[in-house]
Design an enzyme around this catalytic site. Structure first.
Site, PDB file in Angstrom:
ATOM      1  N   HIS A 129       7.491  25.870  15.991  1.00  0.00           N
ATOM      2  CA  HIS A 129       6.243  26.265  15.339  1.00  0.00           C
ATOM      3  C   HIS A 129       6.441  26.005  13.833  1.00  0.00           C
ATOM      4  O   HIS A 129       7.556  26.125  13.321  1.00  0.00           O
ATOM      5  CB  HIS A 129       6.044  27.762  15.597  1.00  0.00           C
ATOM      6  N   ASP A 208      13.782  32.195  16.576  1.00  0.00           N
ATOM      7  CA  ASP A 208      12.381  32.562  16.451  1.00  0.00           C
ATOM      8  C   ASP A 208      11.942  33.093  17.812  1.00  0.00           C
ATOM      9  O   ASP A 208      11.673  32.326  18.734  1.00  0.00           O
ATOM     10  CB  ASP A 208      11.557  31.334  16.034  1.00  0.00           C
ATOM     11  N   GLN A 211       7.592  34.215  20.680  1.00  0.00           N
ATOM     12  CA  GLN A 211       7.076  34.145  22.058  1.00  0.00           C
ATOM     13  C   GLN A 211       8.025  34.841  23.019  1.00  0.00           C
ATOM     14  O   GLN A 211       7.587  35.585  23.903  1.00  0.00           O
ATOM     15  CB  GLN A 211       6.889  32.681  22.482  1.00  0.00           C
ATOM     16  N   LYS A 234       1.727  39.621  18.955  1.00  0.00           N
ATOM     17  CA  LYS A 234       1.844  38.914  20.237  1.00  0.00           C
ATOM     18  C   LYS A 234       2.406  39.842  21.314  1.00  0.00           C
ATOM     19  O   LYS A 234       2.313  39.555  22.497  1.00  0.00           O
ATOM     20  CB  LYS A 234       2.755  37.695  20.077  1.00  0.00           C
ATOM     21  N   CYS A 372       0.050  24.693  15.744  1.00  0.00           N
ATOM     22  CA  CYS A 372       1.037  24.827  14.660  1.00  0.00           C
ATOM     23  C   CYS A 372       2.363  24.182  15.056  1.00  0.00           C
ATOM     24  O   CYS A 372       3.442  24.715  14.719  1.00  0.00           O
ATOM     25  CB  CYS A 372       1.262  26.282  14.263  1.00  0.00           C
TER      26      CYS A 372
HETATM   27  C1  LIG Z   1       6.965  30.326  18.281  1.00  0.00           C
HETATM   28  C2  LIG Z   1       6.195  30.936  17.154  1.00  0.00           C
HETATM   29  N1  LIG Z   1       6.803  31.142  15.994  1.00  0.00           N
HETATM   30  C3  LIG Z   1       6.175  31.714  14.958  1.00  0.00           C
HETATM   31  C4  LIG Z   1       4.861  32.093  15.047  1.00  0.00           C
HETATM   32  C5  LIG Z   1       4.202  32.692  13.859  1.00  0.00           C
HETATM   33  O1  LIG Z   1       3.808  34.021  14.094  1.00  0.00           O
HETATM   34  P1  LIG Z   1       3.022  34.781  12.956  1.00  0.00           P
HETATM   35  O2  LIG Z   1       1.793  33.967  12.688  1.00  0.00           O
HETATM   36  O3  LIG Z   1       2.702  36.123  13.513  1.00  0.00           O
HETATM   37  O4  LIG Z   1       3.906  34.832  11.778  1.00  0.00           O
HETATM   38  C6  LIG Z   1       4.166  31.867  16.233  1.00  0.00           C
HETATM   39  C7  LIG Z   1       2.738  32.203  16.341  1.00  0.00           C
HETATM   40  O5  LIG Z   1       1.955  31.503  16.947  1.00  0.00           O
HETATM   41  C8  LIG Z   1       4.853  31.283  17.322  1.00  0.00           C
HETATM   42  O6  LIG Z   1       4.249  31.069  18.487  1.00  0.00           O
END
Ligand SMILES: Cc1ncc(COP(=O)(O)O)c(C=O)c1O
Length: 415
Positions: A129, A208, A211, A234, A372
């Site tokens: 992401h 990260d 998910q 999430k 993203c």
């Molecule tokens: C794998 C992953 N990393 C990071 C994020 C970023 O999360 P946030 O927008 O809550 O910072 C997301 C959100 O879609 C994600 O799916």
């Protein structure tokens, strides 16, 4: 729609916990298949936050009066709940941020600029992401001698572990930053193995878990993660709060990122000394009500049981793997052995935005675009984007059937 009890848990009862699932969209029952972007909230979370504002709200860590002490206790109790949820050794290893993005940026600024040495590299992957990609590019572009490498992703959508080994081999990587579950491919990465390989190469690892923490029981100690991040919204919690787990000795060695109130030990006009972690990284008024919501969300999923949630999701994934490939013209991106309930796909001759608009008319919420993760879409030759269906603990097999049926109708409609 199929809301019958599954062998794993009572879906009908679970769905009643989420008020929004009773709403209609364009006159149709809501089929919410965008939990990967942000999950819906159970009544327990909504009510805990409301209760906190109605009965126990004040700023934390500041006032020596009853309400402030109560609010501080709630805020710190959320930290302990998060520590237990992640299997961290100490509550002080949990830093509250505003989301995953902020947590990764914190590490990029503080660990990247303050601890890493010129000549070292950050190693991330093609699967990330943007939240786990752009901060590292910014670090590289800060001209302080930190480089950036990428691990390749295989055709099945898995981390190429041979490539990982090759890119760690010269000992120049200081930090590996990799997703624990892809928000596009659903791939769950072998975190413990990646951590082992990273440590053998003398580097630290950040996962990260934005998910993964929603779909799997995560134990940062068992994985041996150095840093682990996730985001509450999430995990059926509120927006505005995220989590950075960091091993105590790493957090202790890291300089502050943001300066201001609450993160200091003492301040004179000449100099400031900083508080210990986690306060050092929580400048300003923190997400007080959101922490209460996160705590309620953790309690909610823990009461259902993360193993049960994972088992339910495996059943949904199996069902989706049986149903979606039957749809003519549909191509699922990736096909990892170990995957969670996220499916990105393209449909022959139909643009993702057209498809999602069509599905919306039938009450089905999916996401269209590049989610993203533009480099990953380039990697799989779908630069124009994909449509993504992502499941939550309230998703039913019947909703997946409905999705497949409406995609089939969409194909006919757009032909
Ligand atoms: C794998 C992953 N990393 C990071 C994020 C970023 O999360 P946030 O927008 O809550 O910072 C997301 C959100 O879609 C994600 O799916």
């Amino acid at each position: 729609m199929d809301t019958i009890a599954t062998p794993i848990f009572d879906l009908t009862r679970i769905r009643r916990d989420f008020p929004i699932l009773a709403t209609k969209v364009h006159g149709k029952p809501l089929t919410f298949l965008d939990s990967g972007a942000s999950a819906q909230k159970p009544r327990a979370v909504i009510e805990a936050m409301t209760r906190s504002m109605e009965t126990a709200y004040a700023n934390v860590h500041r006032g020596a009066y009853h309400l402030s002490e109560t609010a501080t206790e709630s805020y710190e109790a959320a930290r302990v709940a998060t520590q237990r949820f992640l299997g961290a050794a100490e509550a002080e290893e949990i830093v509250f941020t505003s989301n995953s993005t902020a947590a990764i940026n914190l590490v990029a600024h503080s660990y990247g600029r303050g601890v890493m040495q010129p000549g070292q590299f950050v190693l991330t992957s093609e699967m990330e992401h943007h939240a786990n990609l752009v901060p590292w590019q910014m670090l590289r572009d800060a001209n302080i001698g930190i480089g950036l490498r990428y691990v390749r992703v295989t055709e099945r959508g898995e981390i190429d572990l041979n490539d990982l080994a090759a890119k760690l081999a010269d000992g120049k990587v200081g930090l590996v930053a990799i997703t624990h579950m892809s928000n596009v491919l659903g791939t769950v990465t072998p975190a413990a193995q990646i951590a082992r390989m990273t440590h053998e190469a003398g580097a630290k690892v950040l996962f990260d878990g934005s998910q993964a923490a929603v779909h799997r029981h995560v134990d940062v100690t068992a994985i041996d993660a150095d840093f682990y991040v996730f985001t509450a919204h999430k995990l059926y919690g509120p927006t505005g709060i995220g989590v950075l787990y960091g091993k105590r000795k790493l957090l202790d060695a890291m300089p502050p990122f943001l300066g201001g109130g609450d993160m200091i030990e003492s301040v004179t006009l000449e100099r400031t000394t900083y508080a210990a972690a986690p306060a050092r990284f929580e400048a300003g008024t923190p997400p007080i009500i959101e922490a209460v919501g996160l705590h309620a969300a953790i309690d909610y999923v823990t009461n259902i049981g993360m193993p049960a949630i994972e088992a339910h999701e495996r059943a949904l994934v199996d069902h989706a793997m049986a149903v979606l490939p039957q749809v003519e013209g549909l191509r699922i991106i990736g096909g990892a052995q170990d995957r969670g309930g996220v499916f990105a796909f393209s449909l022959d001759g139909v643009h993702p935005h057209d498809l999602s608009t069509f599905l919306d008319r039938h009450g089905i919420a999916v996401r269209a675009g590049r989610h993203c993760a533009e480099p990953l879409h380039t990697r799989f030759g779908v630069e124009g984007g994909t449509t993504r269906a992502s499941f939550g603990l309230y998703t039913t097999p019947g909703e997946i059937d409905l999705l497949a049926q409406k995609i089939t109708e969409a194909r006919r409609f757009f032909a």
